[in-house]
Design an enzyme around this catalytic site. Structure first.
Site, short mmCIF file in Angstrom:
data_model
loop_
_atom_site.label_atom_id
_atom_site.label_comp_id
_atom_site.label_asym_id
_atom_site.label_seq_id
_atom_site.Cartn_x
_atom_site.Cartn_y
_atom_site.Cartn_z
N LYS A 141 -62.44 14.54 27.13
CA LYS A 141 -62.51 15.99 26.92
C LYS A 141 -61.12 16.42 26.47
CE LYS A 141 -65.35 18.64 28.76
NZ LYS A 141 -66.15 19.73 28.29
N ILE A 142 -61.05 16.99 25.28
CA ILE A 142 -59.77 17.34 24.68
C ILE A 142 -59.52 18.83 24.85
CG2 ILE A 142 -58.44 17.35 22.54
CD1 ILE A 142 -60.37 15.06 21.62
N LYS A 143 -58.34 19.18 25.37
CA LYS A 143 -57.95 20.58 25.55
C LYS A 143 -57.12 21.03 24.35
CE LYS A 143 -57.74 20.34 30.55
NZ LYS A 143 -56.87 20.51 31.73
N ILE A 144 -57.54 22.13 23.74
CA ILE A 144 -56.87 22.64 22.54
C ILE A 144 -56.71 24.16 22.68
CG2 ILE A 144 -57.02 22.88 20.04
CD1 ILE A 144 -58.87 20.44 20.03
N THR B 19 -62.34 21.50 25.04
CA THR B 19 -62.09 22.64 25.91
C THR B 19 -61.07 23.54 25.22
OG1 THR B 19 -62.50 21.39 27.94
CG2 THR B 19 -61.16 23.38 28.15
#
Length: 83
Positions: free
Chosen positions: A9-12, A33
């Protein structure tokens, strides 16, 4: 798609460059995310860019109407299929 891509899950941040990255990564199958959301329009744009989740704590805690702000974000998420 690799097993890592399925679980990662990549937070940007929801800024113009981040929205472009969200669109690309979500279209490649990555879970995204969206972070640093301060306004409902940012949440909407993040949802349209493919974010699965958005983080909007500052928008809520700095609002005079926290419940109303939460309802706005919830509606945006539901209308744009955020998980």
């Amino acid at each position: 798609m690799t097993k890592l891509a399925q679980t990662l899950k990549i937070k940007i941040p929801a800024i113009p460059e981040g929205l472009k990255a969200m669109k690309k990564l979500s279209s490649d199958g990555y879970k995204v995310t969206a972070t640093a959301i301060y306004t409902p329009i940012q949440a909407y744009l993040a949802a349209k860019a493919g974010a699965d989740v958005f983080v909007s704590g500052n928008a809520i805690f700095s609002s005079d109407d926290r419940k109303g702000t939460i309802e706005k974000f919830k509606k945006i998420a539901e209308e744009n299929y955020c998980k």
